[in-house]
Motif scaffolding. Structure first.
Motif, short mmCIF file in Angstrom:
data_model
loop_
_atom_site.label_atom_id
_atom_site.label_comp_id
_atom_site.label_asym_id
_atom_site.label_seq_id
_atom_site.Cartn_x
_atom_site.Cartn_y
_atom_site.Cartn_z
N ASP A 58 -25.05 -0.72 -9.09
CA ASP A 58 -25.98 -1.83 -9.29
C ASP A 58 -27.08 -1.39 -10.24
N ALA A 59 -27.56 -2.34 -11.05
CA ALA A 59 -28.68 -2.09 -11.95
C ALA A 59 -29.95 -2.66 -11.32
N LEU A 60 -30.83 -1.80 -10.82
CA LEU A 60 -32.05 -2.26 -10.19
C LEU A 60 -33.08 -2.65 -11.25
N GLU A 61 -33.93 -3.63 -10.90
CA GLU A 61 -34.90 -4.14 -11.86
C GLU A 61 -35.91 -3.08 -12.27
N GLU A 62 -36.32 -2.23 -11.34
CA GLU A 62 -37.36 -1.25 -11.67
C GLU A 62 -36.79 0.00 -12.33
N GLN A 63 -35.46 0.09 -12.46
CA GLN A 63 -34.87 1.26 -13.09
C GLN A 63 -34.01 0.82 -14.26
N MET A 64 -33.95 1.65 -15.27
CA MET A 64 -33.20 1.32 -16.47
C MET A 64 -31.75 1.79 -16.40
N VAL A 65 -31.42 2.68 -15.44
CA VAL A 65 -30.07 3.22 -15.34
C VAL A 65 -29.39 2.66 -14.11
N PRO A 66 -28.06 2.53 -14.11
CA PRO A 66 -27.35 2.04 -12.93
C PRO A 66 -27.48 3.00 -11.75
N VAL A 67 -27.50 2.44 -10.54
CA VAL A 67 -27.64 3.21 -9.31
C VAL A 67 -26.46 2.88 -8.40
N TYR A 68 -25.86 3.92 -7.84
CA TYR A 68 -24.74 3.70 -6.92
C TYR A 68 -25.29 3.38 -5.53
N CYS A 69 -24.95 2.22 -5.00
CA CYS A 69 -25.47 1.76 -3.71
C CYS A 69 -24.33 1.69 -2.71
N ARG A 70 -24.63 2.08 -1.46
CA ARG A 70 -23.67 2.02 -0.37
C ARG A 70 -24.09 0.91 0.59
N TYR A 71 -23.15 -0.01 0.87
CA TYR A 71 -23.41 -1.14 1.75
C TYR A 71 -22.57 -0.98 3.02
N THR A 72 -23.24 -1.06 4.16
CA THR A 72 -22.55 -0.93 5.45
C THR A 72 -23.03 -2.02 6.40
N ALA A 73 -22.17 -2.39 7.34
CA ALA A 73 -22.52 -3.38 8.36
C ALA A 73 -21.67 -3.11 9.59
N LYS A 74 -22.26 -3.29 10.76
CA LYS A 74 -21.57 -3.10 12.03
C LYS A 74 -21.83 -4.29 12.94
N GLU A 75 -20.86 -4.57 13.80
CA GLU A 75 -21.03 -5.64 14.78
C GLU A 75 -20.25 -5.28 16.04
N LYS A 76 -20.91 -5.37 17.21
CA LYS A 76 -20.28 -5.10 18.50
C LYS A 76 -19.89 -6.40 19.16
N TYR A 77 -18.67 -6.47 19.66
CA TYR A 77 -18.18 -7.68 20.31
C TYR A 77 -18.31 -7.60 21.84
N TYR A 78 -18.07 -6.41 22.40
CA TYR A 78 -18.25 -6.22 23.85
C TYR A 78 -18.29 -4.72 24.13
N LYS A 79 -18.88 -4.37 25.25
CA LYS A 79 -18.91 -2.99 25.73
C LYS A 79 -19.06 -3.02 27.24
N VAL A 80 -18.04 -2.48 27.92
CA VAL A 80 -18.00 -2.51 29.38
C VAL A 80 -17.85 -1.07 29.89
N LYS A 81 -18.66 -0.69 30.90
CA LYS A 81 -18.59 0.63 31.50
C LYS A 81 -18.14 0.53 32.96
N HIS A 82 -17.32 1.50 33.37
CA HIS A 82 -16.85 1.54 34.76
C HIS A 82 -16.87 3.00 35.21
N VAL A 83 -17.74 3.33 36.17
CA VAL A 83 -17.86 4.70 36.66
C VAL A 83 -16.75 4.97 37.66
N LEU A 84 -15.90 5.96 37.35
CA LEU A 84 -14.77 6.28 38.21
C LEU A 84 -15.11 7.40 39.21
N ARG A 85 -16.00 8.28 38.84
CA ARG A 85 -16.34 9.39 39.73
C ARG A 85 -17.77 9.85 39.42
#
Length: 530
Positions: A58-85
């Motif tokens: 990506d070429a940022l407005e405040e910089q004259m040279v291209p910058v490599y940007c990393r885009y990440t996103a996470k989403e949790k749908y469910y999480k269930v815990k069950h204590v066995l011992r």
């Protein structure tokens, strides 16, 4: 390390080893220790989540040279815990059974994996002690609420192949998957291709897949030149060869005239496309049409079938056929035979269109038409360290037909200490317009050189220029492109930048005759050369 073996297992409920909403997952966690081991807790964790990660420049407005940007996103749908011992001391081999119910939610998507994102559903056993080994296994979940097809469903595909080569061919069927990933407002699309092979595809419907062996279209010449103009009647025939009786939904012939402009420009790190298109006419002639929509009630007999057609070209101002650097003006005939929505045969041929306008200009004023027959004259004076050079160029007229000859006179007064040589060029200029943007292409055709003029001398050089017959005429009656010409005379001076003079030139449509003799000098030129 007191833990010798630690694993998690579950029972499959179907042959595909998948689970969906409200399904029960049960089996056991197996643990084997070398000796009696203190345990803080043994917990079963079931969770589903999605993750996307990709990078781009990506070429940022405040910089004259291209910058490599990393885009990440996470989403949790469910999480269930069950204590066995809970806390205790165990030694040897132990099995801890468990039962887990997949949550019933429409927001839980199916398992999915791609190079830049994935959706996973996991069962995780967690043993807490001083050293906490973890074991994870992956399960595949398919949502009940997805209306799309599932794995194992059959899709019927038809491939019509006409093999005129000397080698055999094998059809290959490709399924394209389009996957989108979203992170921080950015979108990146990844195409995953899965290929399926089949050596014997089944025909669609009535089995008429390869019954059409040949389809061609041709037209009758209107004149000796082979051109078509507004108001002409264009007739021809379509030839169809079939191996057996063939059902047809629609058989149509179309006549089209259009202009199209396309070019590409680099803008920063991206490429911009500029295009424009205009249709002049679109005519249709239906040869066969089934009465019921799509029932294929019309039938073509086996063997060779010839169908005539006829079109009346509209009487309107349209440009002649033209092929330029970044644009074309084309007129074509197309035949389309439709057997089904999956099986369509096409044939195409182009015909040469010629406008009837003698002066295809945007402005047809009397001054322009009169000016075509007038002499054109221009003078250039150049100063050098050793003196000045005066060049006066005179052409016989501005309008010239194809294959017509024209006399050009160059009057040179050389007051310098250098020898000069005149050179003659025909300059072609193509202008294209698309999306309020203009693109220009120029090309110089070299006509030859004249006699040299020594230093401190004067002279008149005359030359006869003949317009090539294949050169397209000047036109301005298209809103997306135009073609112009100039007559250019360059004065070649050693060790000095060449000086040039340009005169307007309009090339008109000529009437070339077969075995036409070599062009003779005009009366104007014979008077000038005396």
């Amino acid at each position: 390390m007191p833990i010798k073996f630690f694993s998690i297992e579950y029972d499959a409920i179907n042959s595909r080893n998948t689970f969906t909403n409200r399904d029960k997952i049960h089996r056991r966690i197996i643990m084997e220790t070398y000796k009696e081991t203190k345990i803080q807790s043994l917990t079963l964790i079931a969770k589903g989540k999605g993750r996307v990660s990709f990078g781009q420049w990506d070429a940022l407005e405040e910089q004259m040279v291209p910058v490599y940007c990393r885009y990440t996103a996470k989403e949790k749908y469910y999480k269930v815990k069950h204590v066995l011992r809970e806390k205790g001391q165990d030694g040897g081999r132990h099995a801890f059974p468990f039962t887990f119910i997949v949550p019933d939610s429409r927001k839980i998507p199916s398992s999915f994996e791609a190079p830049k994102g994935k959706i996973v559903h996991k069962l995780k056993a967690e043993l807490k002690q001083l050293m906490k080994p973890k074991k994870t296994t992956e399960i595949y979940v398919q949502s009940r609420h997805e209306p799309s097809r599932t794995s194992g469903d059959s899709i019927q595909v038809t491939a019509g192949i006409r093999n005129n080569a000397s080698c055999s061919v094998k059809p290959k069927f490709v399924l394209y998957e389009k996957k989108r990933f979203f992170a921080k407002g950015e979108v990146e699309v990844y195409l995953d291709i899965k290929i399926f092979f089949s050596s014997a595809p089944q025909p669609w419907g009535s089995g008429d897949t390869m019954t059409v062996k040949h389809l061609s279209i041709e037209y009758d010449k209107v004149n000796d030149r082979g051109t078509v103009s507004p108001g002409d009647v264009l007739s021809g025939k379509v030839t169809v060869v079939t191996s057996k009786e063939t059902k047809v939904q629609c058989f149509v012939v179309k006549a089209k005239g259009k202009a199209k402009v396309t070019w590409y420009e680099e803008e920063g790190q991206s490429t911009a496309v500029y295009c424009n298109e205009r249709k002049y006419f679109h005519l249709e002639h239906i040869i066969l049409q089934d009465k019921q929509k799509g029932d294929g009630s019309e039938i073509i007999a086996p063997g060779k079938n010839v169908y005539p057609f006829q079109f009346l070209i509209p009487k309107m101002d349209m440009p002649s056929s033209f092929s330029g650097k970044w644009g074309n003006i084309t007129y074509s005939l197309r035949a389309q035979l439709t057997q089904s929505i999956w099986l369509v045969h096409k044939a195409k041929t182009e015909f040469l269109f010629l406008t009837k306008s003698e002066f295809p200009f945007a402005s047809k004023s009397e001054m322009i038409i009169i000016g075509l027959k007038e002499q054109q004259c221009a003078t250039r004076i150049s100063f050098y360290g050793s003196g000045k050079i005066t060049m006066k160029v005179t052409s016989e007229k501005m309008g010239l037909k194809q294959e017509e000859a024209m006399g050009v006179s160059v009057d040179i007064t050389n007051d310098s200490a250098r020898r000069v040589i005149p050179k003659f060029y025909l300059c072609e200029k193509q202008t294209f317009v698309a999306q309020s943007k203009t693109k220009v292409y120029t090309n110089d055709v070299f006509f030859g050189t004249g006699e040299s003029v020594p230093a401190e001398r004067s002279g008149i050089i005359t030359k006869v220029l003949s317009i090539p017959p294949q050169l397209p005429p000047t036109f301005f009656n298209c809103c997306m492109m135009k073609l112009e010409y100039r007559l250019k005379v360059i004065l070649d001076v050693p060790l000095v930048r060449d000086q040039e003079v340009k005169l307007p030139l309009v090339i008109l449509l000529g009437s070339p005759k077969p075995h036409q003799p070599r062009p003779k000098r005009s009366i104007w030129f014979r008077k000038l050369s005396r």
